[in-house]
Structure formats: structure tokens, C-alpha cells
Design a protein around this motif. Structure first.
Motif, mmCIF file in Angstrom:
data_model
loop_
_atom_site.group_PDB
_atom_site.id
_atom_site.type_symbol
_atom_site.label_atom_id
_atom_site.label_comp_id
_atom_site.label_asym_id
_atom_site.label_seq_id
_atom_site.Cartn_x
_atom_site.Cartn_y
_atom_site.Cartn_z
ATOM 1 N N GLU A 213 55.619 20.869 -9.304
ATOM 2 C CA GLU A 213 54.958 21.767 -8.670
ATOM 3 C C GLU A 213 54.736 23.212 -9.492
ATOM 4 O O GLU A 213 55.245 23.240 -10.366
ATOM 5 N N ARG A 214 53.826 23.938 -8.787
ATOM 6 C CA ARG A 214 53.385 25.147 -9.589
ATOM 7 C C ARG A 214 54.252 26.289 -9.117
ATOM 8 O O ARG A 214 54.942 26.145 -7.758
ATOM 9 N N TYR A 215 54.284 27.310 -9.907
ATOM 10 C CA TYR A 215 55.047 28.486 -9.599
ATOM 11 C C TYR A 215 54.381 29.469 -9.601
ATOM 12 O O TYR A 215 53.788 29.708 -10.748
ATOM 13 N N ARG B 260 59.795 16.525 -8.296
ATOM 14 C CA ARG B 260 58.452 16.830 -7.789
ATOM 15 C C ARG B 260 57.846 17.878 -8.768
ATOM 16 O O ARG B 260 58.402 18.911 -8.910
#
Length: 125
Positions: free
Chosen positions: A10-12, A8
């Protein structure tokens, strides 16, 4: 082992402590997380006919193996030549030894970089 499972994207955004030794890397991950890489990969896929998933795998593998790629390009013997002055200097643990290692490394890097300074090989570099 992850293998080729689904990942996946995803942003961090953190958080991380200011004294975290990985703070710069985490900030970079957060900054790049604002971009949508699939937009670029979709365009490249349309242009080349290479599936987006294959391009994503290529980008990840290329990034993840950058250090190994450098080893392959330089060769193990040259990597050891670059490491040896540092090992000697650290074993001696003096400023004089470290300065000598710096000078030795500077000479080796100058020699390795000489082709980059050749305007016939790399015009406009």
C-alpha cells in the motif's frame, strides 16, 4: 507473529508532523510509494526465472537485515572497536573526549576504507 502471511502493498502519504523524529523516513516511504516495485520484479523474474514472490522476499529480507549484514561483514570484534571510542567519550562527556573519539574513529574508518581507495581493486571508484 507475521511469518509468511499475505502482505498488502500500500501507499503511505502521511500525515506527519514537521517535528516528527521520523519525518524524513516517512517522506521517503511516501516518495517510494509512488513507484510500482512489482513492475521491476516482474521483469527480473522473467529474466532470471525466479518467481516474483521469491524476489520480493529477497528484497525485503535484504533490506530488513542490512544492519545485521554489516555486522557480519565487519565482524563483532571490529564493531566493538568502533563503538568503544564513543562509549569512552560519552562517559567522560567532554568536548576533548569526543574530539579524541572522532579522531580515533576517523583513523579506523580510513583503515577500513583503504581497499576502496585502491584503483586496482575498484577501478573508477
Amino acid at each position: 507473529m507475521m511469518g509468511s502471511e499475505w502482505v498488502r502493498l500500500e501507499r503511505y502519504e502521511g500525515p506527519w508532523e514537521p517535528d516528527d523524529p521520523d519525518a524524513n523516513f516517512k517522506a521517503e516511504v511516501a516518495d517510494y510509494g509512488r513507484l510500482d516495485p512489482l513492475h521491476t520484479l516482474a521483469g527480473l523474474s522473467a529474466h532470471t526465472g525466479i518467481p516474483v514472490g521469491a524476489l520480493a522476499r529477497y528484497v525485503l529480507a535484504r533490506f530488513a537485515t542490512t544492519g545485521s549484514g554489516g555486522l557480519l561483514e565487519l565482524g563483532p570484534a571490529m564493531v566493538e572497536r568502533l563503538r568503544e571510542p564513543v562509549r569512552r567519550a560519552e562517559a567522560e562527556a567532554t568536548d576533548e573526549a569526543r574530539l579524541a573519539a572522532y579522531r580515533e574513529l576517523a583513523a579506523l574508518l580510513g583503515w577500513l576504507g583503504a581497499p576502496l581507495d585502491d584503483p586496482e581493486l575498484y577501478p573508477g571508484a
